[in-house]
Every structure is written in C-alpha cells, then in structure tokens.
Design a protein around this motif. Structure first.
Motif, PDB file in Angstrom:
ATOM      1  N   SER A   1       0.807  -1.217   0.000  1.00  0.00           N
ATOM      2  CA  SER A   1       0.000   0.000   0.000  1.00  0.00           C
ATOM      3  C   SER A   1       0.843   1.273   0.000  1.00  0.00           C
ATOM      4  O   SER A   1       0.399   2.324  -0.459  1.00  0.00           O
ATOM      5  N   SER A   2       2.071   1.184   0.476  1.00  0.00           N
ATOM      6  CA  SER A   2       2.920   2.375   0.554  1.00  0.00           C
ATOM      7  C   SER A   2       3.158   2.983  -0.820  1.00  0.00           C
ATOM      8  O   SER A   2       3.299   4.209  -0.957  1.00  0.00           O
ATOM      9  N   TYR A   3       3.192   2.141  -1.842  1.00  0.00           N
ATOM     10  CA  TYR A   3       3.456   2.627  -3.204  1.00  0.00           C
ATOM     11  C   TYR A   3       2.363   3.583  -3.664  1.00  0.00           C
ATOM     12  O   TYR A   3       2.620   4.520  -4.421  1.00  0.00           O
ATOM     13  N   TYR A   4       1.100   3.340  -3.217  1.00  0.00           N
ATOM     14  CA  TYR A   4      -0.038   4.139  -3.681  1.00  0.00           C
ATOM     15  C   TYR A   4      -0.377   5.312  -2.760  1.00  0.00           C
ATOM     16  O   TYR A   4      -1.088   6.229  -3.159  1.00  0.00           O
ATOM     17  N   LYS A   5       0.142   5.280  -1.552  1.00  0.00           N
ATOM     18  CA  LYS A   5      -0.256   6.314  -0.595  1.00  0.00           C
ATOM     19  C   LYS A   5       0.209   7.706  -1.004  1.00  0.00           C
ATOM     20  O   LYS A   5      -0.434   8.703  -0.667  1.00  0.00           O
ATOM     21  N   HIS A   6       1.316   7.764  -1.748  1.00  0.00           N
ATOM     22  CA  HIS A   6       1.807   9.079  -2.140  1.00  0.00           C
ATOM     23  C   HIS A   6       0.829   9.809  -3.048  1.00  0.00           C
ATOM     24  O   HIS A   6       0.832  11.035  -3.120  1.00  0.00           O
ATOM     25  N   LYS A   7      -0.032   9.048  -3.771  1.00  0.00           N
ATOM     26  CA  LYS A   7      -1.021   9.667  -4.650  1.00  0.00           C
ATOM     27  C   LYS A   7      -2.000  10.546  -3.859  1.00  0.00           C
ATOM     28  O   LYS A   7      -2.586  11.485  -4.398  1.00  0.00           O
ATOM     29  N   PHE A   8      -2.183  10.212  -2.586  1.00  0.00           N
ATOM     30  CA  PHE A   8      -3.173  10.914  -1.767  1.00  0.00           C
ATOM     31  C   PHE A   8      -2.535  11.666  -0.597  1.00  0.00           C
ATOM     32  O   PHE A   8      -3.238  12.158   0.287  1.00  0.00           O
ATOM     33  N   GLY A   9      -1.205  11.721  -0.586  1.00  0.00           N
ATOM     34  CA  GLY A   9      -0.532  12.434   0.495  1.00  0.00           C
ATOM     35  C   GLY A   9      -0.673  11.738   1.835  1.00  0.00           C
ATOM     36  O   GLY A   9      -0.799  12.409   2.871  1.00  0.00           O
ATOM     37  N   MET A  10      -0.627  10.402   1.842  1.00  0.00           N
ATOM     38  CA  MET A  10      -0.844   9.650   3.081  1.00  0.00           C
ATOM     39  C   MET A  10       0.379   8.829   3.474  1.00  0.00           C
ATOM     40  O   MET A  10       0.281   7.856   4.208  1.00  0.00           O
ATOM     41  N   GLU A  11       1.553   9.209   2.959  1.00  0.00           N
ATOM     42  CA  GLU A  11       2.752   8.438   3.248  1.00  0.00           C
ATOM     43  C   GLU A  11       2.985   8.316   4.752  1.00  0.00           C
ATOM     44  O   GLU A  11       2.809   9.268   5.516  1.00  0.00           O
ATOM     45  N   GLY A  12       3.379   7.103   5.161  1.00  0.00           N
ATOM     46  CA  GLY A  12       3.739   6.866   6.550  1.00  0.00           C
ATOM     47  C   GLY A  12       2.569   6.722   7.496  1.00  0.00           C
ATOM     48  O   GLY A  12       2.766   6.653   8.718  1.00  0.00           O
ATOM     49  N   ARG A  13       1.317   6.656   6.989  1.00  0.00           N
ATOM     50  CA  ARG A  13       0.142   6.551   7.868  1.00  0.00           C
ATOM     51  C   ARG A  13      -0.589   5.234   7.617  1.00  0.00           C
ATOM     52  O   ARG A  13      -0.752   4.806   6.464  1.00  0.00           O
ATOM     53  N   LYS A  14      -1.000   4.563   8.675  1.00  0.00           N
ATOM     54  CA  LYS A  14      -1.880   3.404   8.539  1.00  0.00           C
ATOM     55  C   LYS A  14      -3.251   3.895   8.085  1.00  0.00           C
ATOM     56  O   LYS A  14      -3.823   4.807   8.694  1.00  0.00           O
ATOM     57  N   THR A  15      -3.777   3.290   7.041  1.00  0.00           N
ATOM     58  CA  THR A  15      -5.041   3.776   6.462  1.00  0.00           C
ATOM     59  C   THR A  15      -6.130   2.727   6.590  1.00  0.00           C
ATOM     60  O   THR A  15      -5.924   1.543   6.322  1.00  0.00           O
TER      61      THR A  15
END
Length: 788
Positions: free
Chosen positions: A181-195
């Motif tokens: 999931s880390s690869y896609y989190k940058h698309k939404f500005g959610m890097e480093g957060r459990k979603t």
C-alpha cells in the motif's frame, strides 16, 4: 468460413452514469461478458431511469421510468421486436415501481425471450407482498442467479423455488495486483500513515458511526491512523433527508476530537480512482448495521484486492470472510471493532495472513472469470418458449397502453396561477371573471397525488402544492369549507349549496394514503379531523366523496374508530336513500339521474372494500348495473346530459354530456372490479374512457391532442370548445385510473362470460385521434358563458 452467430442479450438494470452499485455491476458485467464473447455478443440495455437529467450512451437503447406502468409494457414490446436471445434482469426491489417492485411483472409477463435473473437481494422474513413479488420474478425466469450459498437455501426454503433452477455466481471483482500500500499512498498524500477505508454510497445502515466510536482506542495505539470515508450520500437519502447523516458523522468526528484522523470524500468515484484508494488502504472495514444483507460489492472488492478486512457479521461477510479471510465482529460493538483493528496494526503476521488468504480467494471471482461464466449461460441453446393455451386475451392485454396518451400537464399548468386552479376558460385562455373554486382544486389535489405516485415529476409536485395550499386556506377554523373565490382573492360570502367539503375530505384522504413525502401526513390529518364532524349534514354526493377520503384515511390509520363510524354512517345513509327510492324498474338512490352519478355506487364499492359489509356491495352492484344500462348504448357510453337530466318516468336528456360523468364512471368501474373480480368491469372502464377519444354519440374526440386539454361538454351541435378546469381534471383522473389498472393479473381464459362482458361485446375499438383539422370541423363556436 461459417458466419459467427451473434447472441443478443438485453440487460434490465440501472446503468451508468447513474450513481448506483447495481449500475456499476451491470456495466462491469457487460464489459467482461463482451471480453469473453467477442463479436458473438451484442448487449442491449434497458435502463431503469431515476432522473430526467441522466444522459445515457451506448449500449442503452431504452429507458423505463420507475413509476410509469406504461413504460414497462412498452419496454417489453421494444425487446420483443428487437429479436433478443436472452434477457439478463438485475433485480433489486427498489429499482422497480409498484408494491414490492410489482410493476416489473408487467414486463415479465409480456416478453418472449428467456429471462436470467440475478437477485441482488433475498429477504429472510418477507411480508406477503415481497414474498409473492420474489416468487413471481423467479417463476418468470429460466434461471435464477444468487451470489452466495445462503441465497440458494433461502430461495428453496422460504420461497419454494426448485434448487435446479438456481445458480451460484459470485459478485465479480476487479483484477488488481497484490501490492504494498505504501506505493499508492503518495497519490493521496498519506505516506507513513496506517489507512483504514470504507467506501460506498452513504446511508444510516452503513454504520459508519461504529467505526468513529472505535477510532479513539485505535488512535491511542497508533496516532498516525487515517480513516477514509469514501463515497457520496445515496441519492434517495439526499432527496428525503438531505445530508443530515453525513453532517451527523462530521459532528461526531468533532466531538471525539478525530479531525486529524478522519477524511470524508463526498463524491462518487470512478473505477480507476476507487482502485487506487483500495491499493492505498491497509485495512478495510464494513460496519453495516443489519445482518440481512446477502451481497456486498464493496466487501467483495476489498477481499479480492487482498485487504485486511474487519466487518460486522452480516450474511455476505460471513461467507466472504470465512476460513480466516477476514475478521468478523458483532453489531454495534465499537470496543470489539477497536480490538480487531488494533490487533491487525500491532501484529504484522496476522495482517499478512488476512491479506494473503483474501487475495487467494479473490482469484476465483475476478471479473474476467465471472464474465466467462455468464457468457456460457447466455451462449447456451435457447430454450423453446412455452406457449400457454388460452382462448381469450388477458384483461391486461385487452386494455393495451399503446392506445392511450400519457397524462399531460400542459393545459393544467395553463389554467393555474400561484393562487390555484381557475374554474373556467375561453377555449384554452383562463377566464378570470369566474375566479377559483375549492371543488376543482380539491379534485386537482387528487389528480396530482395520483400523478406523482406514478410519474414523480417535479412539475406535478409544484402544482400539487398550489392546489393543496388552496384547499387548506379554504378550510375555516370550525372545519367548514369555503368554495368560491373571486380573482381578487376574496371569498364569496353568499355561496350556493356545494359539495366542496366532501371533495376536500376526498383530497385530504388521498394525500394521506399516498403522500408525496411522509411529512405531509400529520398536517393533513389535522385538517381532515377538523372537518370530518360535518359529514352527517352533507348531500348524498358529498357523503360519497367523503367515503373516498375516509377509506384512504383508514389505509394510513386502519385503527381510527371515529373514521370507521363516520364512514359507516355515510354509507348507511346512501343505502337508506336507495331503499327509499328504488323500484323494480328504477334501481337508484334518487328519483332522477343527474350529475356525477357514478360517485354514489362508487362510494358503496369503496365502503364494501373497506369494511367487508355485503350490504354495501349488494346495493353498489344493483345501482352500478342500472347506471350502465342507462348510459352504455350501442357499443359506446352516452352519459346523462345536464340539459334536463333523466327523471323517473321522463325522457333521458342526451346532451349536454359532461366529462365529470366519465371520470366518476371510470373510477366506479375500477372499484367494481376490485370488489368483484369481474373482468367485464375493466373492459367497460376502458370504454368509458374512450368517450374522450371519440367513442361517443357524435363520434367526435373531446380530448385535444394539440392543446392537451379536454372540451367542457358534448352538445347536440358539437363539442363545446371551452377547456376549463373540471373537464381537464376529469380527463386526468380518468386516464390515471386506467393506467393504475395495468397491473391487474385477472385472466379471461376459461372464465364464464358475465352479463357485463355480453354488454361490452367482443372487443375494444379505439380511435387514433391525429387529424386535428378534422377534429375542429366537428366543434361549434364557444358559448358566450362557460358551462357549469
């Protein structure tokens, strides 16, 4: 080289761009069946329309308005003429009009091609209407598709559907990779957060508040947690309650101090955007509040993409998350939900075990595999059609919708200002000299209530509110009713006797039985209760109109004892009038047939249907038949003219025939059928309506297809050119009553001919009125004063 045989499949469903899970399902299904079938597959979509502002593209070929019975029959005819090999029906009760979606049966009984039905809902404890509706759909289908094992058992045990007819095909899911999931989190500005993700159209049954209440405990363990609530509020929720649910969730977020941990995405996302959100999420949650949910496309998507899923234990979740593919929690247990999420966050091996098992299971239900399964079903050899032997057409077919116009609002709108409905017109021009009357506005309330229940058009609601406001204003504090209002909005002080109070009660009752919005009911109930005490002093016709209103009141409040007593009093009074005036050769309530005659037997039919009192039915039958014998002449209706009426022992006035007689006769005959199940009444009902279309003494149409209005009367010299309120409302009430009758299931095959059928003869003859100049040749100049 042999020519490829094309399989043409018609899909009956909601469809994109409508924002609906079944619309998305059907779009995905067609795309994947097309991938499997290639050039051998030709789709055709009949879209269940929700709003006029949706513009469809290919492969949509036809649209059905949910509450318009006519459209279901027209759609069946369209499909029959399109040489379709199979029909794929996506069934959800809310998609179709009628009680428990019963309008769909009009379509299913008429189509020729075999039907394959996918049930998106199967109820565990249905009431009788929903149970019968489900059985009817299943019996009309060659195959029934359910999406999990439980559905098979429910159809077999609850609805008695043979198991060999049922097929299990799971909900398809997108074929997405097993990703970090880390690869896609940058698309939404959610890097480093459990979603944590929940998606789908929002409504109260989604149970989002359970997650929010659980979240503070999760945040204590991992302050970086981000909960994404993805999806617009369901359109039907917005229509009735606005965004109250979403606003309530946002207030809860603030109360729990979760502003940094919760994000709302209030929109209906594209498939590509949804896939990105799914890939970016670590944990997926479905906190639904009800166990009785057999399918969930959103949950299937989450499982198929290998999410760590936590869900309440509704039926679909129990099957999808079995064998360690996810974690089930009890309903309305935020603490239990928090513990499950915390365990996934803290224990990495548990997190990856849930993901791997879910993803592996999902390989069996990806859309390409589901598309191939459906294509195999559609590509099977078409079963020969079963032709049921019958000697006569069904009543429903005998009154085919093709021969009647849709109810028009054009002229009614022309006759209406912001005060109410004008009484009269010079041709189509409102005649302000005569102002307004409560009688017309009350009947217009009845018409618009019935119109809105079938068509749900905003213009009908606008007119409805105007007319309802008028009759509400006409009511005095003591419950009496004023009738005549001048154009300057002043009421006449000295009024002649009238039936306004009875018609107002009829209007109030109709609104209570079929309220456009539930919030109308308490307001209208207060108005009704204020006037009901005046029923004993009403005229015979006033009592009849009041019976209609009271019967509808009892549909909303069946235990209302005082209304039952007033209804019995009014009906008994009509019976007393009959017994005082009836002779062997004169089976009537009075010593003359005058105006709005059919309202009297109609009221007794309604009273009989409401109370079960045989006395009312017996008098209704005798007087109805007497009226028919004196108005149905030479294969058409010839109503009592108001220029002299028809006094016992005298000559029957042939002219001036008024449209109000048609409306009351059409409605009486519908109630007669409801009370007796005699199909001859339905044929006569249609014959009465055809008076407007030219089946009358002068063989001249009364309804003007160009102005969308109805002439005021049929006179010896032709048609009265004036098109006032009473005639227009009478036309609408007649037509709406005819359209309501299309859902009848009575069959004539093998039934003994009744007296009424012999009266009607062998069939219906309806004139197609398209030649306007020829129509105008038969009408005379308008009278100097409008007819009353």
């Amino acid at each position: 080289m042999a020519k490829t045989q094309v399989k043409k499949v018609a899909f009956i469903s909601s469809f994109v761009p409508r924002k609906c899970g079944i619309a998305t399902f059907t779009s995905d299904l067609i795309a994947n069946v097309a991938a499997a079938g290639g050039k051998s597959f030709e789709p055709l979509v009949v879209a269940m329309q929700e709003a006029d502002d949706i513009h469809y593209q290919q492969p949509v070929k036809f649209e059905i308005r949910r509450n318009v019975k006519n459209d279901y029959v027209s759609a069946a005819d369209y499909i029959n003429f399109s040489h379709v090999d199979f029909i794929s029906l996506q069934h959800e009760f809310g998609l179709f009009g009628g009680d428990a979606g019963s309008y769909l049966n009009l379509f299913l009984r008429r189509v020729n091609a075999p039907v394959v039905t996918t049930l998106h809902t199967v109820l565990n404890e249905p009431n009788e209407h929903y149970r019968q509706s489900t059985i009817d759909v299943c019996q009309a289908s060659q195959h029934i598709i359910v999406m999990n094992e439980r559905g098979i058992g429910m159809l077999r045990d609850i609805y008695g559907i043979p198991e060999k007819k049922i097929k299990l095909i799971p909900h398809g899911i997108p074929d997405l990779p097993f990703v970090d999931s880390s690869y896609y989190k940058h698309k939404f500005g959610m890097e480093g957060r459990k979603t944590i993700l929940t998606f789908g159209l929002l409504n109260k049954d989604k149970g989002i508040e359970m997650v929010l209440k659980a979240l503070p405990e999760v945040v204590k363990v991992d302050p970086s947690v981000l909960y994404i609530i993805l999806g617009a509020t369901h359109p039907s929720v917005v229509r009735h309650d606005g965004e109250a649910y979403r606003f309530g969730l946002k207030r809860l977020v603030k109360e729990l101090n979760l502003q940094e941990n919760v994000i709302f995405h209030n929109r209906f996302v594209s498939s590509e955007e949804l896939h990105n959100f799914l890939c970016a999420a670590d944990i997926y949650v479905t906190p639904y509040r009800k166990k009785e949910q057999l399918t969930s496309g959103t949950l299937a998507f989450a499982v198929g993409t290998g999410k760590a899923v936590v869900s309440t234990s509704y039926w679909a979740a129990e099957e999808l998350l079995a064998d360690g593919r996810g974690k089930l929690v009890n309903f309305d247990r935020p603490k239990e939900l928090a513990e499950a999420i915390v365990k996934i966050i803290e224990k990495e091996s548990h997190f990856y075990s849930l993901r791997r098992k879910a993803y592996d299971y999902g390989r069996n239900i990806i859309w390409p595999a589901i598309g191939k399964t459906y294509w195999k079903l559609f590509n099977a050899k078409r079963q020969p059609l079963k032709v049921l032997p019958r000697t006569l057409p069904s009543t429903e077919e005998a009154i085919s919708i093709i021969e009647v116009p849709e109810p028009p609002l054009d002229h009614l709108r022309r006759l209406t200002d912001d005060t109410g409905l004008y009484q009269h017109a010079k041709f189509t021009i409102p005649n302000r000299e005569h102002g307004y009357c409560t009688d017309d506005n009350a009947r217009a309330v009845v018409a618009m209530t019935k119109y809105h229940s079938q068509y749900a058009e905003p213009e009908a609601m606008r007119l409805f509110d105007i007319y309802l406001s008028f009759i509400h204003h006409a009511q005095n504090a003591d419950g009496t009713i004023r009738n005549f209002m001048r154009f300057d909005r002043h009421w006449f002080e000295e009024e002649p006797d009238n039936d306004a109070l009875g018609r107002t009660l009829w209007a109030f009752g109709t609104v209570m039985a079929e309220p456009p919005l539930p919030r109308y009911v308490p307001i209208i109930k207060d108005c009704f209760d204020r006037s009901v005490k005046h029923i004993p002093r009403l005229s015979a016709r006033g009592k009849a109109y009041a019976v209609f209103g009271m019967a509808d009141y009892l549909k909303q409040f069946p235990g209302a004892s005082d209304i039952k007593r007033y209804l019995a009093l009014a009906a008994d009074n009509l019976v007393d009038l009959y017994e005082a005036n009836a002779k062997s050769d004169w089976q009537w309530f009075e010593d003359a047939l005058t105006y709005d005659n059919a309202s009297l037997p109609h009221a007794l039919y309604v009273a009989a249907l409401t109370t079960g009192n045989e006395k009312y039915l017996n008098v209704a039958e005798k007087t109805c038949r007497f009226l028919i014998e004196n108005t149905y002449l030479d294969e058409h209706f010839s109503f009592i003219g108001c220029k002299g009426w028809y006094k016992r022992g005298g000559n029957r006035a042939k002219f001036d025939q008024q449209p109000i007689e048609v409306a009351s006769t059409v409605m009486m005959l519908r109630s007669a059928y409801d009370a007796t199940s005699d199909p001859g009444y339905l044929k006569l009902q249609r014959k009465a309506f055809d008076w407007f279309l030219g089946e009358n003494d002068l063989q001249t149409p009364m309804y003007d297809f160009r102005t969308k209005g109805s002439a005021d009367g049929l006179e010896a010299t032709g048609v009265n050119l004036n098109q006032g309120a009473e005639s227009m409302v009478s036309f609408l009430l007649s037509l709406l009553s005819i359209l309501e009758g299309y859902s009848t299931t009575a069959k004539l095959a093998g039934e003994k001919k009744t007296l009424l059928e012999e009266l009607v003869g062998s069939g219906l003859s309806v004139r197609a009125i398209e030649d306007v100049p020829a129509q105008e040749q038969a009408i005379r100049k308008p009278a100097e004063e409008p007819n009353y």
